[in-house]
Design a protein around this motif. Structure first.
Motif, short mmCIF file in Angstrom:
data_model
loop_
_atom_site.label_atom_id
_atom_site.label_comp_id
_atom_site.label_asym_id
_atom_site.label_seq_id
_atom_site.Cartn_x
_atom_site.Cartn_y
_atom_site.Cartn_z
N PRO A 84 58.00 48.18 -108.20
CA PRO A 84 57.12 47.22 -107.52
C PRO A 84 57.59 46.83 -106.11
N CYS A 85 58.85 47.08 -105.79
CA CYS A 85 59.35 46.74 -104.45
C CYS A 85 59.10 47.85 -103.44
N THR A 86 59.17 49.12 -103.90
CA THR A 86 59.05 50.24 -102.96
C THR A 86 57.74 51.01 -103.11
N PHE A 87 57.09 50.86 -104.24
CA PHE A 87 55.88 51.62 -104.59
C PHE A 87 56.15 53.12 -104.72
N ASN A 88 57.41 53.51 -104.77
CA ASN A 88 57.80 54.88 -105.08
C ASN A 88 58.00 54.99 -106.59
N LEU A 89 58.04 56.21 -107.09
CA LEU A 89 58.30 56.39 -108.52
C LEU A 89 59.58 55.66 -108.91
N ASP A 90 59.52 54.94 -110.01
CA ASP A 90 60.68 54.22 -110.51
C ASP A 90 61.69 55.25 -111.04
#
Length: 101
Positions: A84-90
């Motif tokens: 949720p902070c980067t919007f990249n795959l977790d």
């Protein structure tokens, strides 16, 4: 280019492909102009040898073309949520989603 109507294929696209390949430091067949991002994704998946029976991890937070391109080559999209902070795959969820396929 617009007046000719040949913005998919044709001499102008060929010139673009050749000049872009040169810019990237490659040969004349190392750049391919595509008519859509979906087709570009399909070509990339095909170049990687992705095929029926394979699974491809992709973002659950993406345009549907990502999953459509994966399906189009016969593979199965596996959706992984994003950080949720980067919007990249977790990364942690990504690691857990990897299978032999």
């Amino acid at each position: 280019l617009l007046a000719s109507g040949q913005y998919i294929g044709g001499a102008a696209v060929q010139r673009f492909e050749e000049q872009f390949a040169q810019f990237l430091g490659g040969g004349p067949l190392e750049a391919v102009g595509c008519n859509s991002g979906t087709d570009a994704l399909v070509l990339a998946l095909q170049a990687l040898g992705i095929q029926a029976g394979d699974e491809v991890l992709t973002s659950a937070f993406s345009f549907f073309a990502s999953a459509a391109a994966i399906s189009r080559v016969g593979a199965r999209p596996v959706f992984v949520d994003v950080d949720p902070c980067t919007f990249n795959l977790d990364p942690q969820l990504l690691e857990r989603s990897i299978s032999p396929r």
